[in-house]
Scaffold this motif. Structure first.
Motif, short mmCIF file in Angstrom:
data_model
loop_
_atom_site.label_atom_id
_atom_site.label_comp_id
_atom_site.label_asym_id
_atom_site.label_seq_id
_atom_site.Cartn_x
_atom_site.Cartn_y
_atom_site.Cartn_z
N VAL A 366 0.78 -1.16 -0.02
CA VAL A 366 0.09 -0.22 -0.02
C VAL A 366 1.03 1.28 -0.03
O VAL A 366 0.53 2.08 -0.72
CB VAL A 366 -0.76 0.01 1.24
CG1 VAL A 366 -1.68 1.28 1.26
CG2 VAL A 366 -2.10 -1.00 1.01
N LYS A 367 1.96 1.40 0.73
CA LYS A 367 2.70 2.28 0.91
C LYS A 367 3.39 2.49 -0.41
O LYS A 367 3.56 3.56 -0.99
CB LYS A 367 3.55 2.19 2.00
CG LYS A 367 3.01 2.34 3.61
CD LYS A 367 4.08 2.24 4.58
CE LYS A 367 3.12 2.37 6.08
NZ LYS A 367 4.25 2.57 7.04
N GLU A 368 3.75 1.64 -1.02
CA GLU A 368 4.60 1.75 -2.43
C GLU A 368 3.85 2.43 -3.34
O GLU A 368 4.25 3.15 -4.07
CB GLU A 368 5.05 0.13 -2.61
CG GLU A 368 5.74 0.24 -4.06
CD GLU A 368 6.08 -1.17 -4.49
OE1 GLU A 368 6.14 -1.43 -5.68
OE2 GLU A 368 5.92 -2.10 -3.73
N TYR A 374 -1.43 6.40 -5.94
CA TYR A 374 -2.56 5.65 -5.51
C TYR A 374 -3.29 6.30 -4.42
O TYR A 374 -2.61 6.63 -3.51
CB TYR A 374 -2.19 4.31 -5.54
CG TYR A 374 -2.23 3.39 -6.89
CD1 TYR A 374 -3.31 2.67 -7.16
CD2 TYR A 374 -1.21 3.44 -7.60
CE1 TYR A 374 -3.42 1.99 -8.49
CE2 TYR A 374 -0.98 2.74 -8.92
CZ TYR A 374 -2.17 2.15 -9.14
OH TYR A 374 -2.04 1.40 -10.49
N SER A 375 -4.44 5.93 -4.10
CA SER A 375 -4.99 5.94 -2.85
C SER A 375 -6.07 5.05 -2.81
O SER A 375 -7.36 4.90 -3.68
CB SER A 375 -5.76 7.55 -2.76
OG SER A 375 -6.64 7.61 -1.60
N PRO A 483 1.10 12.16 -13.11
CA PRO A 483 0.24 11.02 -12.96
C PRO A 483 -1.09 11.46 -12.82
O PRO A 483 -1.23 12.16 -11.86
CB PRO A 483 0.76 10.28 -11.96
CG PRO A 483 1.76 11.27 -11.06
CD PRO A 483 2.05 12.30 -12.08
N ALA A 484 -2.05 10.77 -13.27
CA ALA A 484 -3.45 11.02 -13.12
C ALA A 484 -4.14 9.78 -12.28
O ALA A 484 -3.47 8.68 -12.42
CB ALA A 484 -4.22 11.08 -14.31
N ARG A 485 -4.87 10.13 -11.14
CA ARG A 485 -5.45 9.26 -10.43
C ARG A 485 -7.02 9.10 -10.85
O ARG A 485 -7.67 10.20 -10.78
CB ARG A 485 -5.23 9.39 -9.00
CG ARG A 485 -6.05 8.21 -8.30
CD ARG A 485 -5.68 8.51 -6.68
NE ARG A 485 -5.75 9.73 -5.91
CZ ARG A 485 -5.26 10.51 -5.39
NH1 ARG A 485 -3.80 10.29 -5.41
NH2 ARG A 485 -5.54 11.87 -4.91
N VAL A 486 -7.33 7.98 -11.13
CA VAL A 486 -8.92 7.79 -11.75
C VAL A 486 -9.74 6.93 -10.57
O VAL A 486 -9.08 5.87 -10.23
CB VAL A 486 -8.91 6.93 -12.97
CG1 VAL A 486 -10.41 6.66 -13.22
CG2 VAL A 486 -8.55 7.93 -14.16
N VAL A 502 -3.78 4.68 -11.52
CA VAL A 502 -3.03 5.54 -11.61
C VAL A 502 -1.93 5.20 -12.89
O VAL A 502 -1.37 4.23 -13.11
CB VAL A 502 -1.97 5.72 -10.35
CG1 VAL A 502 -1.11 6.88 -10.54
CG2 VAL A 502 -2.94 6.04 -9.28
N ASP A 503 -1.56 6.44 -13.46
CA ASP A 503 -0.79 6.51 -14.55
C ASP A 503 -0.45 7.83 -15.07
O ASP A 503 -1.25 8.66 -15.05
CB ASP A 503 -0.98 5.36 -15.80
CG ASP A 503 0.20 5.05 -16.62
OD1 ASP A 503 0.60 3.83 -16.29
OD2 ASP A 503 0.49 5.73 -17.76
N GLU A 504 0.78 7.96 -15.86
CA GLU A 504 0.89 9.26 -16.33
C GLU A 504 -0.11 9.51 -17.58
O GLU A 504 -0.40 10.87 -18.03
CB GLU A 504 2.32 9.61 -16.91
CG GLU A 504 3.33 9.53 -15.85
CD GLU A 504 4.85 9.79 -15.98
OE1 GLU A 504 4.84 9.95 -17.58
OE2 GLU A 504 5.60 9.87 -15.37
N ASN A 505 -0.63 8.30 -18.09
CA ASN A 505 -1.52 8.50 -19.39
C ASN A 505 -2.86 8.15 -18.65
O ASN A 505 -3.05 7.23 -18.39
CB ASN A 505 -1.04 7.25 -20.58
CG ASN A 505 -2.00 7.38 -21.70
OD1 ASN A 505 -3.10 7.25 -21.31
ND2 ASN A 505 -1.27 7.67 -22.72
N LEU A 506 -3.86 9.40 -18.90
CA LEU A 506 -4.83 9.34 -18.38
C LEU A 506 -5.85 8.01 -18.75
O LEU A 506 -6.42 7.31 -18.01
CB LEU A 506 -5.81 10.42 -18.52
CG LEU A 506 -7.36 10.63 -18.08
CD1 LEU A 506 -7.34 10.40 -16.67
CD2 LEU A 506 -8.03 11.98 -18.51
#
Length: 547
Positions: A366-368, A374-375, A483-486, A502-506
């Motif tokens: 989770v921490k990584e 990520y959340s 990075p975008a978080r969806v 999560v990724d730099e690409n949405l």
């Protein structure tokens, strides 16, 4: 403390609908009334018949479509007109014609409103109150009087405010409801005014508070402490400006904190469900942080809290959430540590040992991932997949399907842009499956392509539906390459849950969230339903139409 009984009166269908953006059909109002009745509310104010056509229709339909077990319907109106006669007043006739067993009339109690708004004398206003109440009581109705702007009126002319209360009570009103119409009072002020009015008039008093100082519930509690025997509120505190006293918070506070019976204690177990249902009917979501009924009301994140909760949940919770139909939740984050992971695993139904290696590895994972953006706080489904991977080794060889490739193209034709997604998947024991989906954007197209490829193989996926989609850029990141978080929310016909990617690409971040949703739905799947043509020994491989 001796148990007291206080009347609980809901005005969601009248005062609550004055909230900005709140529009309810008659069918909606009937459905809300049924929910409030099932909760055990004593009085439900349905609206103003004769003045609002929709409310007139509501009372007409309620006679045959609304079977109430606990509540009585109340019709709302005003005192007779200045200089008029109660028996022939058209508005009072409409109230009686509604068939409601309870009628609530609003009356002026502030001399400034009497003289400037009604443009009549103080004596005539008292006569209007008395004759209206007597007429309605004589007609066999139970009557409440809403003393409008009472707290302002008491400040300006205390003696006249008392006269208005006496006029209503002596004419037969069940309760005179002191209204903080402008919502500007504070709890000590409310307590003092209610206590003074009770001492001077001896009338049965009620309270109706608006939330302009953020004190509507506290003011209502103060009024009950001072002797009020009737409290009003609205579901979720709906209402104009800042809203009204939140009926759910107020009821739970009175029952659980004051031993005041406004609802039967067993009925409280349906409160959270009632709150959610009414929210869906009105189209105004429940605030996550709403006391008692919000999804965050019994949610814990900090590691210190989680460690204590593991020992005894009561250490950080003021009541058992089940009493109001809610539940405790643990948020998994790098702040929570191993205790949060352990509690969350147990909440999801997994048996883990305190301080085990599995918990440590899940916490480290989770921490990584949170360091990468990520959340998992609102993505229980993605966390459960991570947990299963740690506990059971649900790697690629144990997945219900694997991804060989995928792509998304957007083509601008003569009119609108067309988005097309193509996915190539493989299921255990089967040949590659290729499917194409078109949609209003990349996420919609990918979602359709996955359904096209997998629904026939895994019938459980047919009910999976994407209902909400949110994109966040983690704090501190800037630029188009951040990075975008969806966070994607789904329903499967039984419940609602969310996944994260999560990724730099949405589009890739969205793809990860979609994949988690499909895999989560199939987490206990026994395997695909393969036809002979889909068996990997059969040729050619399956290519759905459009592939």
């Amino acid at each position: 403390m001796a148990v007291r009984r206080v009347q609980l009166y809901d005005t969601t269908l009248r005062d609550g609908t004055q909230q900005e953006g709140m529009v309810l059909t008659v069918q909606d109002k009937l459905a809300v009334a049924r929910r409030l009745d099932a909760l055990g509310v004593a009085f439900i104010e349905g609206g103003w018949p004769g003045a609002v056509p929709k409310d007139t229709e509501f009372f007409q339909r309620a006679r045959t479509e609304l079977e109430l077990e606990n509540a009585q319907l109340a019709a709302f109106g005003a005192t007779r007109r200045p200089g008029g006669v109660a028996a022939t007043d058209p508005q009072l006739q409409a109230l009686l014609a509604s068939g409601a067993p309870v009628i609530t009339v609003v009356a002026k109690t502030d001399v400034r409103h009497v003289e400037r708004a009604l443009r009549t004398s103080l004596a005539e206003n008292l006569a209007m109150i008395s004759s209206t109440v007597r007429h309605l009581v004589h007609a066999g109705r139970r009557v409440f009087v809403d003393a409008e702007h009472y707290f302002d009126g008491h400040r300006v002319n205390r003696a006249y405010a008392h006269e208005c209360v006496r006029a209503a009570a002596e004419a037969g009103a069940d309760a005179v409801v002191l209204c903080d119409t402008n919502g500007g009072s504070l709890p000590d002020q409310v307590h003092a005014v209610v206590a003074d009015t009770l001492a001077q008039t001896g009338a049965p008093l009620g309270i109706h508070c608006h939330d302009d100082t953020g004190c509507a519930v506290a003011n209502s509690l103060a009024a009950v402490d001072a002797g009020a025997v009737h409290v009003q509120g609205t579901a979720h505190g709906y209402g104009e400006r800042c809203g009204n006293a939140n009926l759910f918070t107020l009821a739970a506070d009175l029952v659980l904190k004051r031993d005041v019976t406004v609802l039967p204690v067993p009925r409280l177990a349906g409160m959270a469900d009632t709150a959610r249902a009414i929210s869906e009917l009105t189209g105004h979501p429940v605030r996550r942080a709403d006391p008692y009924v919000g999804t965050s009301a019994f949610t814990h994140k900090a590691g210190l809290h989680a460690s204590a909760l593991r020992v005894d949940p009561d250490l950080y919770q003021h009541i058992d959430p089940a009493v109001v139909g809610n539940r405790m939740r643990t948020l998994v984050s790098d702040m929570g540590g191993r205790s949060s992971v352990e509690l969350k695993a147990r909440e999801l139904g997994y048996t883990v040992a305190a301080g085990s290696e599995s918990v440590a590895r899940a916490s480290a994972r989770v921490k990584e991932l949170e360091n990468k953006g990520y959340s998992f706080e609102s993505a229980d489904a993605s966390f459960e997949l991570l947990l299963r991977d740690v506990l059971f080794g649900d790697g690629a060889d144990r997945q219900p399907f694997t991804v060989e490739s995928w792509r998304v193209t957007v083509e601008q034709c003569s009119g609108d842009a067309v988005t097309e997604a193509c996915v190539r998947l493989r299921v255990p024991g089967g040949a590659p499956v290729v499917a194409v989906g078109e949609g209003s954007g990349p996420v919609n197209a990918l979602d359709r392509a996955l359904h096209q490829a997998l629904d026939t193989l895994f019938p459980a996926l047919a009910g999976l539906e994407l209902t909400d989609y949110q994109v966040r850029i983690p704090t501190g990141e800037r630029g188009s390459g951040a990075p975008a978080r969806v966070l994607a929310t789904f329903v499967d016909g039984r419940r609602r849950w969310s996944t994260v990617g999560v990724d730099e690409n949405l589009t890739t971040a969205s793809w990860h969230a979609l994949l988690d949703a499909f895999r989560y739905t199939l987490r206990d799947s026994t395997g695909p339903v393969l036809s002979p043509a889909q068996d990997r020994r059969a040729e050619p491989a399956l290519f759905p139409s459009g592939g």
